[in-house]
Design a protein around this motif. Structure first.
Motif, PDB file in Angstrom:
ATOM      1  N   ALA A 157       0.741  -1.066   0.069  1.00 55.16           N
ATOM      2  CA  ALA A 157       0.029  -0.072  -0.009  1.00 55.16           C
ATOM      3  C   ALA A 157       1.064   1.310  -0.276  1.00 55.16           C
ATOM      4  CB  ALA A 157      -0.929   0.174   1.121  1.00 55.16           C
ATOM      5  N   MET A 158       1.919   1.324   0.899  1.00 59.78           N
ATOM      6  CA  MET A 158       2.886   2.443   0.688  1.00 59.78           C
ATOM      7  C   MET A 158       3.591   2.448  -0.562  1.00 59.78           C
ATOM      8  SD  MET A 158       3.507   5.094   2.299  1.00 59.78           S
ATOM      9  CE  MET A 158       3.108   5.256   3.992  1.00 59.78           C
ATOM     10  N   HIS A 159       3.944   1.591  -1.128  1.00 54.83           N
ATOM     11  CA  HIS A 159       4.678   1.464  -2.389  1.00 54.83           C
ATOM     12  C   HIS A 159       3.811   2.316  -3.251  1.00 54.83           C
ATOM     13  CE1 HIS A 159       5.796   0.289  -6.286  1.00 54.83           C
ATOM     14  NE2 HIS A 159       6.950   0.140  -5.727  1.00 54.83           N
ATOM     15  N   GLN A 160       2.401   1.932  -3.369  1.00 54.35           N
ATOM     16  CA  GLN A 160       1.381   2.402  -4.352  1.00 54.35           C
ATOM     17  C   GLN A 160       1.297   3.903  -4.111  1.00 54.35           C
ATOM     18  OE1 GLN A 160      -0.971  -0.955  -3.965  1.00 54.35           O
ATOM     19  NE2 GLN A 160      -1.821  -0.602  -6.176  1.00 54.35           N
ATOM     20  N   ALA A 161       1.020   4.159  -2.769  1.00 48.72           N
ATOM     21  CA  ALA A 161       0.935   5.582  -2.405  1.00 48.72           C
ATOM     22  C   ALA A 161       2.165   6.716  -2.968  1.00 48.72           C
ATOM     23  CB  ALA A 161       0.687   5.976  -0.865  1.00 48.72           C
ATOM     24  N   ILE A 162       3.329   5.999  -2.483  1.00 51.10           N
ATOM     25  CA  ILE A 162       4.332   6.944  -2.681  1.00 51.10           C
ATOM     26  C   ILE A 162       4.623   7.118  -4.230  1.00 51.10           C
ATOM     27  CG2 ILE A 162       6.989   7.145  -2.668  1.00 51.10           C
ATOM     28  CD1 ILE A 162       6.767   5.763   0.042  1.00 51.10           C
ATOM     29  N   VAL A 163       4.391   5.835  -5.093  1.00 53.66           N
ATOM     30  CA  VAL A 163       4.382   6.099  -6.611  1.00 53.66           C
ATOM     31  C   VAL A 163       3.310   7.101  -7.081  1.00 53.66           C
ATOM     32  CG1 VAL A 163       4.384   4.806  -8.711  1.00 53.66           C
ATOM     33  CG2 VAL A 163       5.609   3.755  -6.901  1.00 53.66           C
ATOM     34  N   GLY A 164       2.287   6.830  -6.640  1.00 55.35           N
ATOM     35  CA  GLY A 164       1.077   7.720  -7.070  1.00 55.35           C
ATOM     36  C   GLY A 164       1.244   9.270  -6.685  1.00 55.35           C
ATOM     37  N   VAL A 165       1.984   9.591  -5.807  1.00 57.06           N
ATOM     38  CA  VAL A 165       2.054  11.064  -5.396  1.00 57.06           C
ATOM     39  C   VAL A 165       3.212  11.505  -5.966  1.00 57.06           C
ATOM     40  CG1 VAL A 165       2.664  12.690  -3.505  1.00 57.06           C
ATOM     41  CG2 VAL A 165       0.764  10.727  -3.276  1.00 57.06           C
ATOM     42  N   THR A 166       4.386  10.741  -5.899  1.00 57.07           N
ATOM     43  CA  THR A 166       5.759  11.139  -6.239  1.00 57.07           C
ATOM     44  C   THR A 166       6.242  10.574  -7.891  1.00 57.07           C
ATOM     45  OG1 THR A 166       7.272   9.454  -5.650  1.00 57.07           O
ATOM     46  CG2 THR A 166       6.612  11.516  -4.044  1.00 57.07           C
ATOM     47  N   GLY A 167       6.034   9.464  -8.175  1.00 59.00           N
ATOM     48  CA  GLY A 167       6.190   8.775  -9.255  1.00 59.00           C
ATOM     49  C   GLY A 167       7.487   8.333  -9.492  1.00 59.00           C
ATOM     50  N   LEU A 168       8.014   8.271  -7.927  1.00 55.76           N
ATOM     51  CA  LEU A 168       9.505   7.654  -7.902  1.00 55.76           C
ATOM     52  C   LEU A 168       9.521   6.082  -8.032  1.00 55.76           C
ATOM     53  CD1 LEU A 168      10.716   9.777  -4.791  1.00 55.76           C
ATOM     54  CD2 LEU A 168      11.669   9.839  -7.086  1.00 55.76           C
ATOM     55  N   PRO A 169      10.597   5.960  -8.637  1.00 50.22           N
ATOM     56  CA  PRO A 169      11.135   4.224  -8.884  1.00 50.22           C
ATOM     57  C   PRO A 169      11.341   3.678  -7.438  1.00 50.22           C
ATOM     58  CG  PRO A 169      12.925   5.402  -9.504  1.00 50.22           C
ATOM     59  CD  PRO A 169      12.010   6.528  -8.962  1.00 50.22           C
ATOM     60  N   VAL A 170      10.144   3.552  -6.662  1.00 53.61           N
ATOM     61  CA  VAL A 170      10.345   2.758  -5.202  1.00 53.61           C
ATOM     62  C   VAL A 170      10.606   1.139  -5.381  1.00 53.61           C
ATOM     63  CG1 VAL A 170       9.573   2.726  -2.916  1.00 53.61           C
ATOM     64  CG2 VAL A 170       9.035   4.766  -4.524  1.00 53.61           C
ATOM     65  N   LYS A 171      11.350   0.578  -4.581  1.00 52.14           N
ATOM     66  CA  LYS A 171      11.563  -0.789  -4.579  1.00 52.14           C
ATOM     67  C   LYS A 171      11.196  -1.506  -3.035  1.00 52.14           C
ATOM     68  CE  LYS A 171      13.110  -2.063  -8.502  1.00 52.14           C
ATOM     69  NZ  LYS A 171      12.207  -3.010  -9.339  1.00 52.14           N
TER      70      LYS A 171
END
Ligand code: BTX
Length: 323
Positions: A157-171
């Motif tokens: 859930a946090m992965h999707q939220a961070i990507v949703g707000v920032t577009g950063l390539p989170v792993k």
């Protein structure tokens, strides 16, 4: 729609987006865009309206005060009980001490933690007003061995939220960290109490580095923040709102409808360990292995160099650097 416009503005924070660009992107009229912008401004977002230029989100000076959060909260049950603390040792410890005052779904948030905790007695730096330091209080009624699945659910859930707000390539570094590049941006500490057959209380403690501009000491080498990566401030409120909505959906899917597939897809697809040479760390020892899969129950399957495989429920692994 309001949240979608907000996300778009965050992605382009600092620069103008015209009403036409937003309406084309979202397929709504320019008048509808304007109405949603007005509603966002009324909710406290500083959006500048430039003649012929469009809309621009200004850096936010925000707190995580319940009034501010509740005005934009869209969840059905999560975080409806909200505790906001200016300063606390650890939100997880606070939630344990105030067990009887907290109901299922409660959210404990702090502007600062003075004794933030990681796993295995490690500490978690939680500077004032710069991160999201929070504990979700849950009563999922699941067997104890399913606690690990909740950590994966929170990570997804946090992965999707961070990507949703920032577009950063989170792993996602199994079991509990989110990274951008080699640097940690979020850590999760899940603590369960109850019986083997039934979790009574589950505390999902989550720390996200949002607006720190630098780190000092030992963690400077391992930590980063969304602001450092984006080179601009990021709204803690927007990130928190999106996370709570996604978490609630994943939780209901899993606990009420036994559907865990979407979580597994996210943690597998964005895993930084799968198919990598890793070290499994046991005390002072490092054992070379390869991470081959994340199982349906949230455990990590590793294969050692002698061909033996093992399912890890938790513990320490690190990606082996190629020399
Ligand atoms: P962990 O054991 O995986 O990570 C802890 C390690 O991460 C530390 O030893 C340090 O090297 C590094 N570290 C410490 N602070 C930070 C930071 N701010 N950013 C990046 N790296 C850091 C991870 O444990 C689980 C952390 C959970 C934190 C939340 S905050 C709200 C809740 N309350 C609480 O006390 N803990 C949780």
């Amino acid at each position: 729609m309001k949240e979608t416009i907000l996300k778009l503005l965050f992605r382009h924070a600092g620069s103008y987006l015209s009403g036409q660009e937003i309406s084309d992107e979202l397929g709504v009229s320019r008048t509808a865009v304007w109405k949603h912008i007005k509603a966002l401004q009324a909710a406290g977002y500083q959006i500048e309206t430039g003649h012929r230029k469009g809309y621009r989100l200004l850096p936010q000076e925000e707190s995580l005060l319940p009034g501010e959060i509740k005005s934009v909260l869209k969840t059905r049950w999560l975080a409806h009980q909200l505790v906001h603390l200016e300063s606390v040792d650890s939100t997880n410890i606070w939630a344990k001490k105030h067990h009887h005052e907290l109901q299922h779904g409660a959210l404990v948030l702090a502007e600062e933690q003075t004794g933030g905790r990681g796993r295995l007695g490690r500490s978690w730096e939680s500077s004032k007003g710069e991160g999201i330091w929070m504990t979700l209080v849950l009563e999922p009624g699941l067997p104890m061995h399913d606690a690990g699945k909740m950590t994966q659910l929170a990570a997804a859930a946090m992965h999707q939220a961070i990507v949703g707000v920032t577009g950063l390539p989170v792993k996602i570094k199994w079991p509990n960290d989110l990274l951008v590049g080699d640097h940690k941006i979020c850590g999760i500490l899940t603590e369960a109490s109850g019986e083997l057959t039934r979790i009574e209380r589950l505390l999902v403690g989550i720390g996200v580095n949002v607006n720190q501009q630098a780190f000092s000491g030992e963690i400077a080498a391992v930590a980063t923040s969304l602001r450092i990566m984006m080179e601009q401030p990021v709204s803690r409120v927007a990130l928190l709102m999106l996370f709570l909505e996604i978490f609630e959906k994943c939780y209901d899917d899993y606990v009420l409808h036994q559907s865990y597939g979407a979580v597994l897809r996210v943690v597998r697809e964005h895993s930084m360990l799968l198919n990598q040479p890793i070290d499994v760390i046991r005390g002072d020892q490092r054992v070379a292995a390869r991470a081959v899969s994340i199982h349906e129950d949230g455990r990590l399957e590793v294969v050692y160099e002698d061909g033996q495989s093992e399912l890890l429920a938790g513990g320490e692994v690190s990606v082996r650097r190629k020399l």
